[in-house]
Design an enzyme around this catalytic site. Structure first.
Site, short mmCIF file in Angstrom:
data_model
loop_
_atom_site.label_atom_id
_atom_site.label_comp_id
_atom_site.label_asym_id
_atom_site.label_seq_id
_atom_site.Cartn_x
_atom_site.Cartn_y
_atom_site.Cartn_z
N HIS A 106 58.48 20.71 64.26
CA HIS A 106 59.11 20.32 65.52
C HIS A 106 60.04 21.45 65.96
O HIS A 106 60.80 21.97 65.15
CB HIS A 106 59.90 19.02 65.32
CG HIS A 106 60.52 18.54 66.59
ND1 HIS A 106 59.79 17.96 67.60
CD2 HIS A 106 61.80 18.57 67.04
CE1 HIS A 106 60.59 17.67 68.61
NE2 HIS A 106 61.81 18.02 68.30
N THR A 138 56.92 10.28 59.25
CA THR A 138 57.08 8.84 59.02
C THR A 138 56.82 8.13 60.35
O THR A 138 56.55 8.79 61.36
CB THR A 138 58.52 8.53 58.54
OG1 THR A 138 59.44 9.03 59.52
CG2 THR A 138 58.80 9.18 57.19
N GLU A 140 58.80 6.78 62.40
CA GLU A 140 59.74 7.12 63.47
C GLU A 140 59.53 8.56 63.92
O GLU A 140 59.60 9.49 63.10
CB GLU A 140 61.19 6.92 62.97
CG GLU A 140 62.17 6.75 64.10
CD GLU A 140 63.60 6.57 63.60
OE1 GLU A 140 64.52 6.72 64.41
OE2 GLU A 140 63.79 6.31 62.40
N GLU A 171 58.68 29.69 63.54
CA GLU A 171 57.72 28.64 63.16
C GLU A 171 56.57 29.22 62.35
O GLU A 171 56.12 28.64 61.37
CB GLU A 171 57.16 27.96 64.42
CG GLU A 171 58.17 27.16 65.20
CD GLU A 171 57.55 26.40 66.37
OE1 GLU A 171 56.43 25.89 66.23
OE2 GLU A 171 58.20 26.32 67.43
C1 GRF Z 1 55.12 24.43 68.68
O1 GRF Z 1 56.30 24.84 69.31
C2 GRF Z 1 55.41 23.29 67.74
O2 GRF Z 1 56.66 23.35 67.16
C3 GRF Z 1 55.34 22.10 68.67
O3 GRF Z 1 54.32 22.39 69.58
C4 GRF Z 1 54.14 23.80 69.66
C5 GRF Z 1 52.72 24.06 69.30
O4 GRF Z 1 52.36 25.40 69.45
N1 GRF Z 1 55.15 20.90 67.90
P1 GRF Z 1 50.98 25.92 68.82
O5 GRF Z 1 49.88 25.04 69.36
O6 GRF Z 1 51.09 25.83 67.32
O7 GRF Z 1 50.85 27.31 69.31
#
Ligand code: GRF
Length: 198
Positions: A106, A138, A140, A171
């Site tokens: 996220h 989960t 939630e 990420e």
């Molecule tokens: C990312 O920012 C992720 O954190 C969010 O949606 C975006 C997806 O990007 N859940 P990608 O499809 O992985 O390029």
């Protein structure tokens, strides 16, 4: 060998980072998208990874779609389900089925800013830090046990796009590392806390 099934809805850059990481002891058994046109599906197919398109619009209810999705995941004997930009609210039956073996990333420092438009909300709230969180899923939304987080600064002239780009780079490091830790059996869930053996 652990089977990983990755769920996407769009470009799939996190999925690509996990595939490209080449996690020892794991294979990407399949990539599944609820959007047949997702760019990430074509990318995975080009690399010889099994792909499945399950268009959620073809199902009469959320429950029916989640059941079909679970069927597709189980057909690939998933040890771990990885949500990577999978833009669907999941039913409790689905999240329970994969409890303790389904991860999500996220783009905020949870528990701040669950849901959508996280970067815009962080900027408008005057936050000096943004970031991303890998957590177990989960029932939630965006609230499961936190595996790992990375933070980046929010600068004075930042926009949603510049913060998003800065966070995305993190990420792509954070998610493969978390998947690797799961595959190596180094994550231990204790309530909302996750302990990682290093
Ligand atoms: C990312 O920012 C992720 O954190 C969010 O949606 C975006 C997806 O990007 N859940 P990608 O499809 O992985 O390029």
């Amino acid at each position: 060998m652990k089977n990983i099934v990755i769920l996407i809805s769009g470009r799939g850059s996190n999925m690509q980072a996990i595939v490209d990481a080449g996690i020892p002891g794991a294979r990407i058994a399949a990539v599944i998208s609820n959007r047949p046109a997702a760019a990430g599906l074509a990318w995975a197919a080009e690399r010889g990874i099994a792909t499945v398109a399950l268009d959620h619009k073809q199902y009469p209810s959320r429950e029916a779609f989640d059941e079909a999705l679970a069927h597709a995941i189980d057909a690939h004997a998933a040890d771990l389900v990885v949500l990577a930009g999978f833009m669907r609210i999941l039913t409790p039956a689905f999240t329970q089925r994969y409890e303790g073996r389904m991860l999500n990333i996220h783009p905020s420092l949870l528990p701040a800013f669950p849901g959508l438009y996280t970067h815009q909300r962080a900027i408008e709230s005057g936050c000096k830090l943004a970031g991303c969180t890998v957590h177990f899923v989960t029932a939630e939304l965006d609230h499961g046990p936190i595996v790992s987080q990375a933070a980046v600064p929010i600068l004075d002239d930042d926009t949603e796009d510049t913060v998003s780009a800065r966070v995305l780079l993190e990420e792509h490091k954070l998610y493969p590392a978390a998947v690797r830790a799961f595959v190596e059996g180094r994550l231990q869930i204790d309530g909302l806390r996750v302990r990682e053996q290093r």
